[in-house]
Design a protein around this motif. Sequence first.
Motif, PDB file in Angstrom:
ATOM      1  N   GLN A  43       7.130  18.796  -1.966  1.00 40.05           N
ATOM      2  CA  GLN A  43       7.642  19.856  -1.586  1.00 40.05           C
ATOM      3  C   GLN A  43       7.198  19.664   0.087  1.00 40.05           C
TER       4      GLN A  43
ATOM      5  N   VAL B 179       8.012  22.680   3.341  1.00 39.77           N
ATOM      6  CA  VAL B 179       8.599  23.752   3.798  1.00 39.77           C
ATOM      7  C   VAL B 179       8.238  23.987   5.192  1.00 39.77           C
TER       8      VAL B 179
ATOM      9  N   SER C 146       8.681  26.090   8.919  1.00 38.38           N
ATOM     10  CA  SER C 146       9.053  27.359   9.409  1.00 38.38           C
ATOM     11  C   SER C 146       8.482  27.620  10.947  1.00 38.38           C
TER      12      SER C 146
ATOM     13  N   CYS D  27       4.436  23.536   8.866  1.00 43.45           N
ATOM     14  CA  CYS D  27       4.860  22.903   7.854  1.00 43.45           C
ATOM     15  C   CYS D  27       3.875  22.726   6.808  1.00 43.45           C
TER      16      CYS D  27
ATOM     17  N   GLY E   7      12.451  18.381   3.548  1.00 44.69           N
ATOM     18  CA  GLY E   7      12.694  19.801   3.551  1.00 44.69           C
ATOM     19  C   GLY E   7      13.872  20.366   4.201  1.00 44.69           C
TER      20      GLY E   7
END
Length: 114
Positions: free
Chosen positions: A3, A5, A7, A22, A105
């Motif tokens: 994963q 992610v 932002s 991240c 992502g």
Amino acid sequence: QVQLVESGGGLVQSGGSLRLSCAASRSIFTGYTMGWYRQAPGKQRELVAFITPSGYTNYADSVKGRFTISRDNAKNTVSLQMNSLRPEDTAVYYCNRRPASTCWGQGTQVTVSA
């Protein structure tokens, strides 16, 4: 589970700053060089900066002196501090290994207005 992610993106005026973060799963992060990539509309994805597990960094000429990449090996995170932003920095920003894995992502949108 693999994963990534990202932002921290947003809309900022030219000359402004943003800090991207991240969060990565351990399997994709630990012991690997990590990078920030970006893809502008109609353009290919490009590597912006990377950092090795020991902290060596490298930057694309277009961002050198303005962007700073860092990582926290204990938290499996990689960050990108972006200063003196320009309209040409507008893109979706992604983190991944360098060389990139096949797992991407959702990215985070950065928009710099003139």
